[in-house]
Design an enzyme around this catalytic site. Sequence first.
Site, PDB file in Angstrom:
ATOM      1  N   ALA A  64       0.770  -1.223  -0.208  1.00  0.00           N
ATOM      2  CA  ALA A  64      -0.050  -0.128  -0.110  1.00  0.00           C
ATOM      3  C   ALA A  64       0.930   1.445  -0.052  1.00  0.00           C
ATOM      4  CB  ALA A  64      -0.885   0.083   1.266  1.00  0.00           C
ATOM      5  N   GLY A 105       0.622  -4.933   1.289  1.00  0.00           N
ATOM      6  CA  GLY A 105      -0.623  -5.110   0.153  1.00  0.00           C
ATOM      7  C   GLY A 105      -0.502  -5.846  -1.121  1.00  0.00           C
ATOM      8  N   GLU A 108      -0.667  -9.406  -0.471  1.00  0.00           N
ATOM      9  CA  GLU A 108      -1.919  -9.587   0.054  1.00  0.00           C
ATOM     10  C   GLU A 108      -2.987  -9.791  -1.309  1.00  0.00           C
ATOM     11  OE1 GLU A 108      -1.966  -6.451   2.913  1.00  0.00           O
ATOM     12  OE2 GLU A 108      -3.235  -7.843   4.360  1.00  0.00           O
ATOM     13  N   GLU A 128       4.416  -5.209   7.640  1.00  0.00           N
ATOM     14  CA  GLU A 128       3.801  -4.092   8.254  1.00  0.00           C
ATOM     15  C   GLU A 128       3.882  -3.467   9.519  1.00  0.00           C
ATOM     16  OE1 GLU A 128       2.592  -6.274   5.979  1.00  0.00           O
ATOM     17  OE2 GLU A 128       0.784  -5.461   4.666  1.00  0.00           O
TER      18      GLU A 128
END
Length: 695
Positions: A64, A105, A108, A128
């Site tokens: 992200a 992300g 993910e 993270e």
Amino acid sequence: MVKLELREMDAGRVAVLRIENPPVNSVGSAVRVSLDEQLKAALSDASVKAVVLTGTARFFSGGADIREFNTPKAAVRPSLRELIAQIEAAEKPIVAAINGTALGGGLELTLGCHGRVADPTAKLGLPEVKLGVLPGAGGTQRLPRLIGLDAALEIIVGGEPVTAQQALEYGLVDDVDNDPVAKAIELALTIAQGVRAPRRVDHDPMDMPASAAAFDSARKNAERRYRGCIAPLEAIACVEKTLTTKLEEGLEFERDRFQYLVNGDQSKAQRHIFFAERKAAKLPSDEPADVKIRRVGVVGAGTMGGGIAMSLANAGLSVVLMEQSDAALERGWGTIVRNYETSQRRGRFTAEEVEERLARIQRSVDYADFADADLVIEAAFEDMAVKKEIFSRLDAVCRPDAILASNTSRLDIDEIAGVTSRPERVLGMHFFSPANVMRLLEVVKGAQTSNAVLAAVFGLATRIGKVPVLVGVCDGFVGNRMVSHYTREAYFLLEEGATPAQIDGALRRFGMAMGPLQMQDMAGLDISWAARKRQAPTRPAHLRYSKVADRICEMGRFGQKTGSGFYRYEPGSREPIPDPEVHALIEQCAAEAGIVRRDISDEEIVERTIFALVNEAAKIVQDGIAQRPSDIDVVYVAGYGFPMFRGGPMFYADTVGLEHVLNTIQRFHKEHGEFWTPAPLLEELVRSGRRFSDL
Ligand code: 3HC
């Protein structure tokens, strides 16, 4: 953003969606919108049989976009979670071709896919927790369901990426291939044809015996590794949910915990440090290096020299390690060999890797062996006369373009450079002990050090895994100049009524890796005693001076190495034990100085020591010794055990409010005098309603 390309294969048409968002293909709001559009286009095109999702260059995706956290862009729909749900539920097979690094992300996204193929060079991870958050797009729910609890906990809590090969062994990817896109197309088509079933994550609670021990040990590891950080513990709680809840409920729980963390001070502090480290690595000039550093000389095979030689050898550089005598050289070499043996025992290196590293270090007792070095780092005794003698000899034997560096922790680089014919190629490289472990490197720019030389040394620092920070010449540079104010307050607090254990305990609870007195005992009290004796003739007589540390040294207590210092130590143990003898000595020093001892609170201990750091740091920024406040945060987090989750002294001061910091400093100024003269920069920031982060 996301490009769609149609590939015509014998078995049908495949849409290849490629994330293109340099430099690391982070998935921010614009990429999410673009991926959503392209995904819908591919899924609604009846001629498309399957979809492959990939990235560009070295990256599948770095995760992200961290810069968008806590901004309106983070709320732009679709969210990453919604995109992944769409991928997971698609009727057509979607396979990830993990062409390079896939983190956070990014990984993910691939967990929602129906298959994964990785390039052999790919790295896959969920880092993270290092940013003070947790995988918030399903990672804590889908990864355990895909690869099992133990491996998932290791990846999520450890935060370290795994290689493609390890990912294959874990079952995280289905295949590893030099052409991951071609292989992913092949896999997607076999799924489309019904030859192979898609690997969809099971939405039911995990069918595993609840392994309390696995969670206990993960929590213990997390508490040890990330002391005071809440994110790893929250991440473990999310993983635990997989045992009792369906995927949807687990995802909700994860989302809630992610929001809690992302809005909290810890994660803001950790993200600040992430960006601060990258900013610190940028030099003010973009002049390129004028020498490629391949061979490095190290003068002195003591603790520092040996550690420096090891970090260079670990990164593949060729090293010449020099000492004055064969005996000193063999002693230093013995320590290096033992350190490597320990690393091998702990599984960090194989026997072959240790052999390779040792073979890179040439031993020498002759300056002539530095003739072909590109850089020589002096790590000898901390004495100006000794350094000058070494630098004039180096200047005589080294190539004219070789760089000469001193590992001094406080001496004047310009004075050292003055004995050479090449002051523009002389600088400080201040490593921290143990030099093969600690990440910080203060790079000290002398008055004449050239930009090209700084560029060469910054390049080397990154190669050997250090975090370089540019600092100017002054007594103690950034880190040690600040630390002398910190320890001064610790000594004063001892006299005023605190015990060593109380001071160290308060600062450890604040999050410091070690308290100041325990740190002194570890470093060796004789070193700072020698410095104080050197400074004694110029010390202003009207200023308060604590004799506690000197008196402890006079008793022959030099810290851990002599079995006693501020504490006592059992033979072979590093566990500090409070010592009544020291308490009596402190009381005696206080009585001699006419100080009436009182109860001291933890709050006062933290404010007296930490705000002393902040006040001096503000002066350092104002003097131009550091380029920016965030560099000071990097120095303290990477080199002095300041808690990462507080973001360093400057970020911490911003967090508690500069007005509060200044008011407290003004109060200390009234109570304790001149040492607490507020830094003009701090006063100016408060007047103008700004913070250190605004500079
Ligand atoms: N978001 C925004 N910017 C990022 C970024 C990210 N995820 N990752 C890297 N960048 C920026 C860096 O700040 C740097 O910017 P700069 O050039 O302006 O200084 C630039 O990209 C290049 O980064 P590096 O200098 O670090 O490049 P490297 O090649 O050395 O390393 C990397 C690349 C391994 C991807 C490293 O940058 C990294 O570790 N990035 C962070 C990865 C990460 O933590 N991802 C998880 C994000 S949180 C998340 O995904 C939440 C989700 O679960 C919901």
